[in-house]
Design an enzyme around this catalytic site. Structure first.
Site, mmCIF file in Angstrom:
data_model
loop_
_atom_site.group_PDB
_atom_site.id
_atom_site.type_symbol
_atom_site.label_atom_id
_atom_site.label_comp_id
_atom_site.label_asym_id
_atom_site.label_seq_id
_atom_site.Cartn_x
_atom_site.Cartn_y
_atom_site.Cartn_z
ATOM 1 N N HIS A 446 0.954 -1.145 -0.080
ATOM 2 C CA HIS A 446 -0.040 0.004 0.188
ATOM 3 C C HIS A 446 0.827 1.360 0.172
ATOM 4 O O HIS A 446 1.949 1.416 0.805
ATOM 5 C CB HIS A 446 -0.847 0.095 1.234
ATOM 6 C CG HIS A 446 -1.575 -1.299 1.607
ATOM 7 N ND1 HIS A 446 -2.179 -1.522 2.814
ATOM 8 C CD2 HIS A 446 -2.239 -2.120 0.584
ATOM 9 C CE1 HIS A 446 -2.715 -2.503 2.499
ATOM 10 N NE2 HIS A 446 -2.637 -3.120 1.458
HETATM 11 C C1 LIG Z 1 -0.738 -8.222 -3.461
HETATM 12 C C2 LIG Z 1 -1.533 -7.169 -3.197
HETATM 13 C C3 LIG Z 1 -2.542 -6.864 -2.493
HETATM 14 C C4 LIG Z 1 -3.187 -6.029 -1.925
HETATM 15 N N1 LIG Z 1 -4.499 -6.464 -1.233
HETATM 16 C C5 LIG Z 1 -5.241 -5.298 -1.128
HETATM 17 C C6 LIG Z 1 -6.531 -5.555 -0.428
HETATM 18 O O1 LIG Z 1 -6.793 -6.550 -0.246
HETATM 19 N N2 LIG Z 1 -7.249 -4.304 -0.314
HETATM 20 C C7 LIG Z 1 -6.736 -3.102 -0.491
HETATM 21 O O2 LIG Z 1 -7.598 -2.143 -0.339
HETATM 22 N N3 LIG Z 1 -5.774 -2.993 -1.160
HETATM 23 C C8 LIG Z 1 -4.875 -3.885 -1.490
HETATM 24 N N4 LIG Z 1 -3.903 -3.759 -2.183
HETATM 25 C C9 LIG Z 1 -3.365 -2.300 -2.473
HETATM 26 C C10 LIG Z 1 -4.255 -1.860 -3.599
HETATM 27 O O3 LIG Z 1 -4.377 -3.006 -4.617
HETATM 28 C C11 LIG Z 1 -3.760 -0.660 -4.261
HETATM 29 O O4 LIG Z 1 -3.663 0.257 -3.536
HETATM 30 C C12 LIG Z 1 -4.575 -0.417 -5.512
HETATM 31 O O5 LIG Z 1 -4.652 -0.997 -6.373
HETATM 32 C C13 LIG Z 1 -3.863 1.196 -6.115
HETATM 33 O O6 LIG Z 1 -4.520 1.442 -7.081
HETATM 34 P P1 LIG Z 1 -4.165 2.362 -8.011
HETATM 35 O O7 LIG Z 1 -5.104 2.636 -9.257
HETATM 36 O O8 LIG Z 1 -3.395 3.742 -7.765
HETATM 37 O O9 LIG Z 1 -2.807 1.760 -8.657
HETATM 38 P P2 LIG Z 1 -2.744 0.152 -9.575
HETATM 39 O O10 LIG Z 1 -3.778 -0.705 -9.078
HETATM 40 O O11 LIG Z 1 -1.385 -0.161 -9.078
HETATM 41 O O12 LIG Z 1 -2.946 0.543 -10.808
HETATM 42 C C14 LIG Z 1 -2.027 1.373 -11.730
HETATM 43 C C15 LIG Z 1 -2.011 0.806 -13.224
HETATM 44 O O13 LIG Z 1 -1.276 1.766 -13.836
HETATM 45 C C16 LIG Z 1 -0.451 0.919 -14.841
HETATM 46 N N5 LIG Z 1 0.613 1.868 -15.340
HETATM 47 C C17 LIG Z 1 1.633 2.157 -14.429
HETATM 48 N N6 LIG Z 1 2.446 2.964 -14.994
HETATM 49 C C18 LIG Z 1 2.030 3.256 -16.217
HETATM 50 C C19 LIG Z 1 2.451 3.654 -17.540
HETATM 51 N N7 LIG Z 1 3.758 4.414 -17.681
HETATM 52 N N8 LIG Z 1 1.737 3.657 -18.742
HETATM 53 C C20 LIG Z 1 0.505 2.992 -18.799
HETATM 54 N N9 LIG Z 1 0.240 2.366 -17.554
HETATM 55 C C21 LIG Z 1 1.017 2.371 -16.324
HETATM 56 C C22 LIG Z 1 0.043 -0.264 -14.100
HETATM 57 O O14 LIG Z 1 0.473 -1.131 -15.057
HETATM 58 C C23 LIG Z 1 -1.353 -0.581 -13.259
HETATM 59 O O15 LIG Z 1 -2.090 -1.397 -13.882
HETATM 60 C C24 LIG Z 1 -2.805 -4.865 -2.558
HETATM 61 C C25 LIG Z 1 -1.691 -4.812 -3.255
HETATM 62 C C26 LIG Z 1 -0.847 -5.909 -3.489
HETATM 63 C C27 LIG Z 1 0.276 -5.670 -4.328
#
Ligand SMILES: Cc1cc2nc3c(=O)[nH]c(=O)nc-3n(C[C@H](O)[C@H](O)[C@H](O)COP(=O)(O)OP(=O)(O)OC[C@H]3O[C@@H](n4cnc5c(N)ncnc54)[C@H](O)[C@@H]3O)c2cc1C
Ligand code: SF4
Length: 509
Positions: A446
Site C-alpha cells: 500500500h
Molecule cells: C498483493 C497485493 C494485495 C493487496 N491487497 C489489497 C486489499 O486486499 N485491499 C486493498 O484495499 N488494497 C490492497 N492492495 C493495494 C491496492 O491494490 C492498491 O492500493 C490499489 O490497487 C492502487 O490503485 P491504483 O489505481 O492507484 O494503482 P494500481 O492498481 O497499481 O494501478 C495502476 C495501473 O497503472 C499502470 N501503469 C503504471 N505506469 C504506467 C505507464 N507509464 N503507462 C501505462 N500504464 C501504467 C499499471 O500497470 C497498473 O495497472 C494490495 C496490493 C497488492 C500488491
C-alpha cells in the site's frame, strides 16, 4: 443481493480492450476528451465516472489484458505475467524491502486480496486539520456518499464463514482468547467460492476487480481501453497538458491526444515518475512517499489447515489500529507456502511434509517514515518507532497463533528465536528482538503521498480539486494525492476519491 453494475458478462463477448499494443508495431495515434494513464482502481473510477458523464474516454494501460480463465494457478506464473518487475520491485534504504504492484488491465485490483476498508474518519479529520482547503472537495459527507456507492457497486460485505476456511476462523479463536477486537474482513467479491486464489486473479471472476466491474461499465458507456502500451511522458504545449506519448509492447510509437484532460492514475510510484520523466516539476513531486510495510509470522498446527484453501484473506484483528497495527489472515498459493518453509536437509523435508499444517498471518504497519520516489529508484528508511511497531506486530501475531492452538511459531526475525512454542517466550519479543530493520522481512503493498494534494503550491503537487498546481489540463487521481497513509487497506478509499476526481474533471474546474 441485486447486481447493480453491468459487469464483464454484459459486454456479451466483446473484448474489453479496443487497442492491444502487443500486436501493434507501427505508429498509433488516438484522441479523446479525457486520457487516463493506468487502469487500476483510480484510473477505472475516473474512466467510469467521466464516461457515464458523457465524455469520450481513453484508458491507456501498460500491462496486458488477461481473461479470468487464463489467470495462472500458481503464484510464480502470476508474478511473471501480471505483476510489475515480477513482484520484485525494491524500496532502497538501510533495509531494502520489496514493494508489489500489479501490471495488467484492472491494475493491482486484479491480484489483490479484495479487502475493503472505508477511509477512517480520524485520518480524514487530520487531513482537514492540516489543510482546511481540502474540505472543499473532500468533505466527509462527499467521501461517505462516494464510498457508499463503491460498497454497493462492488458487493462489499463481510466474509461468509461458510467459505472462510480454518486459516481465517482460527484467527477469530486466537483474538477471542486474547480479548482483541476482530471481525470477518469486508471484501469486494460476489458469490465467492473460497478458492483462495485472489493473489493470482480470481479464475472464476468472483472478485469484483476493475476488469470485471468499473472498466466494463466504462466501456459500455463509450470508453476505450488500450492495453500493453506504456506511457513515457505527458505532452505539454502552451502551458497545458495536451496528451501522452509512449510505446506499445509491439515496439511502435503511441500517442494519445487529450482535448480536455490528462489524468495520471498510474499508482503512487508510477504517477510521480511520469511527472519527473516529463520534466513537470512544481511542488514536492515524489517526496513524502508513505506506505504500510507488512510483516508476517508462520505457525504450525496439529491438524491440517490447508492454508491455500478458503477466502484468500477473510479475517482481521482491528483492536490495535490506533497503534498503527492491523492483523490479517494471509492466503498464499501452495507454491508460496512451500517457498516460505525455512531450513535445509531434514528440517526442510519435515517442513514440506507438514506444509498442510502451516498458516501465515500478517501485520500491516502504519509506518510514519517518509521516503522519496525518484525516476529510477524509491528510497525509504523506517524510523526507530516503525521498527518498534514491527516488533509489537510480530509479538501479537505470535501470541494470536499460540492462543489459537499453534504447536510452534516461526517469527521470522534474524538473531532471535527461530521457533517459539510458548506464550512466555513470545511475550519477551518486544524486549529482546533487535531494533534493526534488517532483522525483519517486510513487504510493501500500500503506497501513498507522492503527489500530495493541498492548497500551497510549494508543499503540494495538486490542488484540492486534483488539478496540477502548475499545468492546466493535468490531474492526478490515485493515492499519490493522499496527504498521508491511512493505516487500512486503501482500495476503497482510492475508488471513492477517484470518483470525486472524475466528477471534478467532468465539471471542468
Ligand atoms: C498483493 C497485493 C494485495 C493487496 N491487497 C489489497 C486489499 O486486499 N485491499 C486493498 O484495499 N488494497 C490492497 N492492495 C493495494 C491496492 O491494490 C492498491 O492500493 C490499489 O490497487 C492502487 O490503485 P491504483 O489505481 O492507484 O494503482 P494500481 O492498481 O497499481 O494501478 C495502476 C495501473 O497503472 C499502470 N501503469 C503504471 N505506469 C504506467 C505507464 N507509464 N503507462 C501505462 N500504464 C501504467 C499499471 O500497470 C497498473 O495497472 C494490495 C496490493 C497488492 C500488491
Ligand atoms: S477467494 Fe477464490 S473464489 Fe473468492 S474471490 Fe478470491 S479467488 Fe475468487
Amino acid at each position: 443481493m441485486t447486481v447493480v453494475l453491468p459487469t464483464a458478462p454484459a459486454l456479451e463477448g466483446r473484448s474489453l480492450v479496443s487497442f492491444d499494443g502487443a500486436s501493434n508495431r507501427g505508429a498509433a495515434r488516438l484522441a479523446a476528451d479525457v486520457v487516463v494513464v493506468g487502469s487500476g482502481p483510480a484510473g477505472a473510477a475516473v474512466a467510469r465516472t467521466a464516461a457515464r458523464g458523457g465524455a469520450s474516454v481513453l484508458v491507456v494501460e501498460e500491462g496486458p489484458f488477461v481473461e479470468p480463465s487464463a489467470f495462472p494457478p500458481d503464484s510464480f506464473s502470476a508474478f511473471a505475467s501480471m505483476y510489475r518487475d515480477m513482484g520484485a520491485s525494491v524500496l532502497l534504504g538501510r533495509a531494502p524491502m520489496p514493494f508489489v504492484q500489479g501490471r495488467v488491465v484492472g491494475g493491482t485490483s486484479v491480484v489483490n486480496g479484495a479487502i475493503s476498508w472505508r477511509l477512517p474518519e480520524d485520518v480524514h479529520a487530520r487531513w482537514i486539520e492540516a489543510d482546511p482547503a481540502l474540505d472543499e472537495t473532500l468533505s466527509w459527507d462527499a467521501i461517505v456518499r462516494a464510498t457508499d456507492e463503491v460498497e454497493r457497486d462492488l458487493h462489499i460485505a463481510p466474509t461468509d464463514p461458510a467459505i472462510a476456511g480454518p486459516k481465517n476462523l482460527l484467527m477469530a479463536k486466537g483474538a477471542d482468547a486474547l480479548g482483541l477486537e476482530h471481525r470477518p474482513i469486508f471484501r469486494n467479491v460476489h458469490d465467492c467460492r473460497g478458492l483462495g486464489r485472489c493473489l493470482q486473479g480470481c479464475p472464476i471472476g468472483r472478485k469484483m476487480s476493475m476488469d470485471r466491474t468499473y472498466l466494463p461499465d466504462a466501456v459500455l458507456h463509450g470508453a476505450r481501453i488500450a492495453c500493453s502500451t506504456r506511457i513515457d511522458r505527458v505532452l505539454v504545449a502552451h502551458g497545458r497538458a495536451i496528451g501522452v506519448v509512449g510505446r506499445t509492447a509491439g515496439g511502435g510509437r503511441f500517442e494519445a491526444n487529450a482535448r480536455h484532460a490528462v489524468v495520471l492514475a498510474a499508482s503512487a510510484v508510477q504517477s510521480p515518475r511520469l511527472l519527473l520523466a516529463s520534466g513537470i516539476a512544481g511542488g514536492p513531486v515524489g517526496e513524502g512517499f508513505q506506505c504500510h510495510p507488512g510483516v508476517s509470522v508462520t505457525g504450525r498446527f496439529g491438524e491440517p489447515i490447508r492454508a491455500w484453501e478458503g477466502a484468500t484473506q477473510g479475517h482481521e484483528v482491528i483492536g490495535l489500529r490506533k497503534e498503527g497495527l492491523k492483523f490479517e489472515a494471509l492466503g498464499f498459493g501452495s507454491a508460496m507456502v512451500a517457498a516460505r518453509i525455512k531450513g535445509v536437509g531434514s528440517d526442510l523435508s519435515r517442513g514440506l511434509e507438514t506444509m498442510a499444517h502451516s498458516l501465515s498471518w500478517g501485520a500491516a504497519v502504519r509506518a510514519e517514515a517518509r521516503g522519496r520516489v525518484g525516476r529510477w529508484t524509491v528510497r525509504f528508511d523506517l524510523t526507530r518507532d516503525d521498527v518498534s511497531r514491527f516488533r509489537r506486530g510480530v509479538r501479537v501475531l505470535g501470541e494470536l497463533m499460540l492462543a489459537a492452538g499453534a504447536i510452534e511459531v516461526t517469527p521470522g526475525i534474524a538473531r532471535w528465536h527461530e521457533r517459539v512454542t510458548d506464550r512466555a517466550t513470545m511475550s519477551r519479543l518486544e524486549d529482546e528482538a533487535p531494533l534493526d530493520p534488517r532483522a525483519y522481512a517486510a513487504v510493501v503493498t500500500h503506497m501513498f503521498g507522492t503527489c500530495r494534494m493541498g492548497s500551497h503550491p510549494e508543499r503540494s503537487v495538486v490542488r484540492p480539486d486534483f488539478r496540477h498546481h502548475g499545468l492546466e489540463g493535468l490531474y492526478v487521481a490515485d493515492s499519490s494525492v493522499f496527504p498521508s497513509n491511512t493505516g487500512v487497506n486503501p482500495q476503497t478509499a482510492i475508488l471513492a476519491l477517484a470518483t470525486l476526481a472524475g466528477r471534478r474533471i467532468l465539471s471542468g474546474s
